[in-house]
Design a protein around this motif. Structure first.
Motif, mmCIF file in Angstrom:
data_model
loop_
_atom_site.group_PDB
_atom_site.id
_atom_site.type_symbol
_atom_site.label_atom_id
_atom_site.label_comp_id
_atom_site.label_asym_id
_atom_site.label_seq_id
_atom_site.Cartn_x
_atom_site.Cartn_y
_atom_site.Cartn_z
ATOM 1 N N CYS A 183 0.810 -1.218 0.000
ATOM 2 C CA CYS A 183 0.000 0.000 0.000
ATOM 3 C C CYS A 183 0.849 1.276 0.000
ATOM 4 C CB CYS A 183 -0.951 -0.002 1.193
ATOM 5 S SG CYS A 183 -2.226 -1.279 1.075
ATOM 6 N N GLY A 184 2.138 1.135 -0.187
ATOM 7 C CA GLY A 184 3.001 2.297 -0.327
ATOM 8 C C GLY A 184 3.474 2.922 0.972
ATOM 9 N N ARG A 213 -5.546 4.336 6.352
ATOM 10 C CA ARG A 213 -6.562 4.448 5.299
ATOM 11 C C ARG A 213 -6.330 3.488 4.139
ATOM 12 N NH1 ARG A 213 -8.239 10.050 3.239
ATOM 13 N NH2 ARG A 213 -10.067 8.797 2.762
ATOM 14 N N TRP A 214 -5.093 3.262 3.773
ATOM 15 C CA TRP A 214 -4.802 2.427 2.608
ATOM 16 C C TRP A 214 -4.550 0.961 2.984
ATOM 17 C CZ3 TRP A 214 -1.694 5.165 -1.822
ATOM 18 C CH2 TRP A 214 -2.290 6.403 -2.083
ATOM 19 N N ALA A 215 -3.782 0.753 4.041
ATOM 20 C CA ALA A 215 -3.461 -0.621 4.429
ATOM 21 C C ALA A 215 -4.472 -1.199 5.416
ATOM 22 C CB ALA A 215 -2.057 -0.681 5.037
ATOM 23 N N GLY A 216 -5.284 -0.328 6.037
ATOM 24 C CA GLY A 216 -6.278 -0.808 6.999
ATOM 25 C C GLY A 216 -5.651 -1.376 8.264
ATOM 26 N N LEU A 217 -4.536 -0.756 8.691
ATOM 27 C CA LEU A 217 -3.819 -1.239 9.866
ATOM 28 C C LEU A 217 -3.571 -0.117 10.873
ATOM 29 C CD1 LEU A 217 -1.005 -3.396 8.166
ATOM 30 C CD2 LEU A 217 -2.975 -4.279 9.431
ATOM 31 N N VAL A 218 -3.495 -0.493 12.130
ATOM 32 C CA VAL A 218 -3.045 0.394 13.197
ATOM 33 C C VAL A 218 -1.755 -0.207 13.735
ATOM 34 C CG1 VAL A 218 -3.530 1.331 15.492
ATOM 35 C CG2 VAL A 218 -5.376 1.122 13.804
ATOM 36 N N LEU A 258 -8.246 -2.902 11.264
ATOM 37 C CA LEU A 258 -9.206 -1.936 11.799
ATOM 38 C C LEU A 258 -10.396 -2.607 12.483
ATOM 39 C CD1 LEU A 258 -9.286 0.827 9.028
ATOM 40 C CD2 LEU A 258 -7.665 0.463 10.902
ATOM 41 N N GLY A 259 -10.658 -3.874 12.134
ATOM 42 C CA GLY A 259 -11.767 -4.586 12.759
ATOM 43 C C GLY A 259 -11.456 -5.145 14.131
ATOM 44 N N HIS A 260 -10.205 -5.007 14.561
ATOM 45 C CA HIS A 260 -9.834 -5.504 15.885
ATOM 46 C C HIS A 260 -10.570 -4.698 16.955
ATOM 47 C CE1 HIS A 260 -7.361 -6.272 19.452
ATOM 48 N NE2 HIS A 260 -6.874 -7.330 18.821
#
Length: 267
Positions: free
Chosen positions: A142-143, A195-200, A227-229
């Motif tokens: 995702c850059g 926003r792009w990778a959907g990770l925290v 993000l669903g965690h």
């Protein structure tokens, strides 16, 4: 005529004893050091790990394994080379550490990618290494500026080395000067990750960000969550708060926490 026995002066005897004692202490220190080094080798290179490294050698993922470049309670990181001569980092999670389970399950439980993972020590560590690899791969695709992941097997993760001549790049913590521009770069990377990778990231701080070739490079992704965690929001707020506090302490003007959260989320 009886010749009197020649005796050494007390001061010379004391000096000799002192030298012998000092030599004995040096020998003991050396033996302890050798013993500690053997314990470290046994702790890192157990039978399973050696088999994994042998497999990676045969598959051409790595070719030469050099010395250790970083050490922690949970893992050791070694400098290595690929068959093509590219410098890489080999992260080996310790399968014998007693510290690992404490505080780690909360990052795995709730991640749909790891449903039903065993809580047996070595299997949990394998899942942890797999989690870091998958997070790095997703972020890289995702850059996001991260070390490019090259392979993972069991408790061993191979990624691009960040630095020159096997000297690691400095972290933000180690930089002597910071600027508003660097702060914006870091915030942009956090935004792209969210926003792009959907990770925290879930452990975002000045210790886990290299600054190399005029850009921040994020690393240490094992604890990162989707993000669903159920605790993703909590971890995000903590990450943003950590960065704002760090830059503010170093004299850089920063936004308030609410503004930072809205910026990262793109609201």
């Amino acid at each position: 005529m009886e010749v009197p026995e020649e005796r050494e002066e007390p001061s010379r005897v004391l000096k000799k004893l002192g030298r012998r004692e000092a030599a004995s202490e040096r020998e003991q220190r050396m033996l302890r050091k050798i013993s500690d080094e053997y314990k470290t080798l046994e702790e890192v290179f157990d039978r399973r790990t050696l088999f994994i490294l042998y497999k990676m050698l045969n598959e051409g993922i790595i070719d030469l394994l050099h010395g250790i470049i970083a050490s922690g309670k949970e893992a050791r990181i070694y400098a290595a080379e690929t068959p093509g001569g590219e410098h890489v980092a080999v992260k080996i999670y310790l399968t014998s550490t007693a510290e690992f389970k404490r505080g780690r399950l909360k990052y795995i439980v709730g991640d749909p990618r790891f449903k039903g993972v065993s809580t047996r020590a070595y299997k949990l560590i394998y899942a942890w290494a797999s989690k870091e690899y998958k997070n790095l791969l997703k972020a890289h695709e995702c850059g996001v500026n991260v070390p490019r992941p090259l392979g993972q097997e069991g408790n061993v993760l191979v990624m691009k080395f960040i630095g020159r001549d096997f000297t690691p790049a400095p972290t933000l913590r180690e930089r002597s000067s910071l600027s508003p521009w660097i702060f914006r770069q870091v915030m942009n990377q956090m935004r792209r990750l969210y926003r792009w990778a959907g990770l925290v990231h879930a452990d975002f701080s000045e210790f886990n960000i290299f600054y190399f070739d005029r850009k921040p490079i994020l690393f240490d992704f094992a604890q990162s969550v989707v993000l669903g965690h159920p605790q993703a929001e909590e971890f995000l707020v903590r990450d943003i708060s950590n960065i704002l506090k760090f830059f503010a302490k170093r004299g850089v003007e920063v936004c308030d926490l609410e503004t930072g959260i809205r910026w990262v989320k793109g609201k």
